[in-house]
Design a protein around this motif. Structure first.
Motif, mmCIF file in Angstrom:
data_model
loop_
_atom_site.group_PDB
_atom_site.id
_atom_site.type_symbol
_atom_site.label_atom_id
_atom_site.label_comp_id
_atom_site.label_asym_id
_atom_site.label_seq_id
_atom_site.Cartn_x
_atom_site.Cartn_y
_atom_site.Cartn_z
ATOM 1 N N THR A 42 0.744 -1.445 0.037
ATOM 2 C CA THR A 42 0.390 -0.589 -0.037
ATOM 3 C C THR A 42 1.260 1.259 -0.146
ATOM 4 O O THR A 42 2.424 1.370 0.798
ATOM 5 C CB THR A 42 -1.175 0.341 0.901
ATOM 6 N N GLY A 43 0.248 2.138 -0.080
ATOM 7 C CA GLY A 43 0.573 3.508 -0.529
ATOM 8 C C GLY A 43 0.516 4.552 0.886
ATOM 9 O O GLY A 43 1.516 5.433 1.400
ATOM 10 N N ARG A 44 -0.179 3.840 1.999
ATOM 11 C CA ARG A 44 -0.252 4.166 3.726
ATOM 12 C C ARG A 44 1.086 4.033 4.149
ATOM 13 O O ARG A 44 1.783 3.200 3.747
ATOM 14 C CB ARG A 44 -1.734 3.816 3.414
ATOM 15 N N GLU A 45 0.895 5.073 5.227
ATOM 16 C CA GLU A 45 1.647 4.819 6.361
ATOM 17 C C GLU A 45 1.274 3.858 7.355
ATOM 18 O O GLU A 45 -0.217 3.287 7.334
ATOM 19 C CB GLU A 45 2.053 5.904 7.151
ATOM 20 N N GLU A 46 2.387 3.234 7.678
ATOM 21 C CA GLU A 46 2.260 2.108 9.081
ATOM 22 C C GLU A 46 1.337 2.306 9.881
ATOM 23 O O GLU A 46 -0.255 1.900 10.632
ATOM 24 C CB GLU A 46 3.531 1.863 10.046
ATOM 25 N N ARG A 47 0.818 4.677 10.653
ATOM 26 C CA ARG A 47 -0.060 4.218 11.966
ATOM 27 C C ARG A 47 -1.071 4.360 10.881
ATOM 28 O O ARG A 47 -2.634 4.331 12.103
ATOM 29 C CB ARG A 47 0.434 6.087 12.457
ATOM 30 N N SER A 102 2.593 16.050 2.843
ATOM 31 C CA SER A 102 2.657 15.717 4.086
ATOM 32 C C SER A 102 3.914 15.152 3.694
ATOM 33 O O SER A 102 4.518 14.413 2.295
ATOM 34 C CB SER A 102 1.985 15.543 4.500
ATOM 35 N N PHE A 103 4.600 14.196 4.692
ATOM 36 C CA PHE A 103 5.741 13.391 5.440
ATOM 37 C C PHE A 103 5.077 11.778 5.571
ATOM 38 O O PHE A 103 4.484 11.999 6.783
ATOM 39 C CB PHE A 103 6.855 14.157 6.157
ATOM 40 N N GLY A 104 5.449 11.284 5.220
ATOM 41 C CA GLY A 104 5.430 9.110 5.626
ATOM 42 C C GLY A 104 6.960 8.763 6.087
ATOM 43 O O GLY A 104 7.143 10.220 6.672
ATOM 44 N N GLU A 105 7.143 7.778 6.925
ATOM 45 C CA GLU A 105 8.435 7.920 7.576
ATOM 46 C C GLU A 105 9.834 7.865 6.186
ATOM 47 O O GLU A 105 10.262 8.478 6.215
ATOM 48 C CB GLU A 105 8.691 6.288 8.106
ATOM 49 N N GLU A 125 4.398 9.138 -8.244
ATOM 50 C CA GLU A 125 3.922 8.182 -8.375
ATOM 51 C C GLU A 125 2.280 8.503 -8.100
ATOM 52 O O GLU A 125 1.990 9.378 -7.582
ATOM 53 C CB GLU A 125 4.337 6.865 -7.514
ATOM 54 N N ARG A 126 1.699 8.354 -9.455
ATOM 55 C CA ARG A 126 0.608 8.767 -8.814
ATOM 56 C C ARG A 126 -0.435 7.875 -8.518
ATOM 57 O O ARG A 126 -0.179 6.012 -8.936
ATOM 58 C CB ARG A 126 -0.239 9.229 -10.725
ATOM 59 N N ASN A 127 -1.806 7.817 -8.402
ATOM 60 C CA ASN A 127 -2.251 6.949 -7.066
ATOM 61 C C ASN A 127 -3.767 7.574 -7.219
ATOM 62 O O ASN A 127 -4.027 8.188 -6.221
ATOM 63 C CB ASN A 127 -1.997 6.911 -5.570
ATOM 64 N N ARG A 128 -4.577 7.341 -8.604
ATOM 65 C CA ARG A 128 -5.518 8.129 -8.665
ATOM 66 C C ARG A 128 -5.622 9.811 -8.410
ATOM 67 O O ARG A 128 -4.365 10.383 -9.626
ATOM 68 C CB ARG A 128 -6.907 8.061 -7.982
ATOM 69 N N ARG A 129 -6.472 10.095 -8.296
ATOM 70 C CA ARG A 129 -5.791 11.814 -7.435
ATOM 71 C C ARG A 129 -5.081 12.649 -7.111
ATOM 72 O O ARG A 129 -4.604 13.795 -6.927
ATOM 73 C CB ARG A 129 -7.835 12.494 -6.603
ATOM 74 N N ASP A 130 -3.789 11.043 -7.066
ATOM 75 C CA ASP A 130 -3.261 12.099 -4.969
ATOM 76 C C ASP A 130 -1.889 11.112 -6.324
ATOM 77 O O ASP A 130 -1.409 10.367 -7.024
ATOM 78 C CB ASP A 130 -3.830 11.205 -3.619
ATOM 79 N N ALA A 131 -0.641 11.929 -5.337
ATOM 80 C CA ALA A 131 0.268 11.879 -5.732
ATOM 81 C C ALA A 131 1.680 11.713 -4.596
ATOM 82 O O ALA A 131 1.276 11.624 -3.411
ATOM 83 C CB ALA A 131 1.053 12.994 -6.698
ATOM 84 N N MET A 132 3.046 10.552 -4.959
ATOM 85 C CA MET A 132 4.101 10.085 -3.983
ATOM 86 C C MET A 132 5.088 10.485 -4.490
ATOM 87 O O MET A 132 5.071 10.558 -5.361
ATOM 88 C CB MET A 132 3.461 9.048 -3.421
ATOM 89 N N ILE A 133 5.880 11.609 -3.910
ATOM 90 C CA ILE A 133 7.591 11.266 -3.979
ATOM 91 C C ILE A 133 8.404 10.553 -3.760
ATOM 92 O O ILE A 133 7.941 10.731 -2.444
ATOM 93 C CB ILE A 133 7.429 12.867 -3.655
ATOM 94 N N LEU A 134 8.648 9.800 -3.637
ATOM 95 C CA LEU A 134 10.050 8.394 -3.581
ATOM 96 C C LEU A 134 11.268 8.783 -4.143
ATOM 97 O O LEU A 134 11.700 9.032 -5.452
ATOM 98 C CB LEU A 134 9.009 7.175 -4.419
ATOM 99 N N PRO A 135 11.642 8.593 -3.354
ATOM 100 C CA PRO A 135 13.780 7.719 -4.519
ATOM 101 C C PRO A 135 13.323 6.524 -5.396
ATOM 102 O O PRO A 135 12.462 6.464 -5.686
ATOM 103 C CB PRO A 135 13.852 7.187 -3.063
ATOM 104 N N PRO A 136 14.454 7.119 -6.386
ATOM 105 C CA PRO A 136 14.290 6.848 -7.594
ATOM 106 C C PRO A 136 14.542 5.297 -7.739
ATOM 107 O O PRO A 136 15.513 4.372 -6.750
ATOM 108 C CB PRO A 136 15.821 7.289 -8.331
ATOM 109 N N ASN A 137 13.815 4.660 -8.593
ATOM 110 C CA ASN A 137 13.825 2.919 -7.958
ATOM 111 C C ASN A 137 12.815 2.440 -7.430
ATOM 112 O O ASN A 137 13.330 1.828 -7.220
ATOM 113 C CB ASN A 137 15.458 2.449 -8.237
#
Length: 221
Positions: A42-47, A102-105, A125-137
């Motif tokens: 999942t794209g979600r945080e552990e909390r 906002s930040f995850g871990e 990385e897109r997820n429907r209307r939202d986006a996540m910014i991640l390290p390369p690869n």
């Protein structure tokens, strides 16, 4: 050995339930995990998962879109050592552009973001209307590979998803499965499309595996 790797939002949980997994679905996964392997990816945080998935005990968790892996009570950060310095510079750029985030871990979350933007040292990385910014690869697929290596597990991987950020999970799978409510582009990539939506679709899949009727028993799209 069967290995099922399933997305959470709109795959295991339903939006009408505010994405809280139903008890019967959690119990089915827990039972399956005693025989085979089941990973929540999942794209979600552990909390948030602790709130949305009470009582769920899969083989492992691949969180924050593959950047945080939790197996056997061990946390593994899937990111280069300089990522958190890079993350701060990205955050400053987002602030300059007036983009709330906002930040995850590990990753950066941007809700309801339709703008196009790129970063030299990160991927979006897109997820429907939202986006996540991640390290390369770093993606769901790479996170799953790390989890399997950590547990020294091999077998046939069945990936289940509904949206764009599940494509990388499909790339590492032997069988690509879409729930009935998946986006059209995900259904077009899937080997199999289930009859049912969300968690009911995943239960349908697990029953087919447990009965020995997978993959022949699944409707081919």
């Amino acid at each position: 050995m069967w290995i099922v790797a399933s997305d959470f939002d709109r795959t295991l949980s339903h939006e009408s339930d505010k994405f809280v997994i139903r008890k019967d679905i959690a119990e089915k996964i827990n039972s399956f995990s005693k025989i085979y392997k089941f990973f929540v990816v999942t794209g979600r945080e552990e909390r948030y998962m602790k709130l949305l998935a009470p009582g769920l005990s899969p083989t492992g968790w691949i969180l924050e879109n593959g950047s945080l892996i939790v197996v056997n009570s061990k946390k593994i950060i899937n990111a280069p050592k300089n990522w958190f310095t890079i993350r701060q510079s990205i955050s400053r750029k987002l602030k300059e552009l007036g983009i709330p985030h906002s930040f995850g871990e590990v990753i950066i979350y941007v809700d309801s973001w339709s703008e196009e933007i790129s970063f030299e040292s990160a991927r979006v990385e897109r997820n429907r209307r939202d986006a996540m910014i991640l390290p390369p690869n770093v993606e769901k697929g790479s996170g799953l590979r790390i989890a399997l290596k950590e547990l020294n597990v091999e077998g046939k991987v069945v990936a289940v998803g509904d949206a764009e950020n599940d494509v990388s999970l499909f790339r590492v799978a032997d069988y690509k499965v879409a729930v009935e409510n998946a986006l059209p582009e995900i259904k077009s990539l899937a080997d199999f499309v289930l009859d049912k939506e969300d968690g009911d679709g995943v239960v349908e899949l697990l029953d087919l595996i447990l009965s020995g009727r997978f993959p022949e028993g699944v409707n081919i799209h």
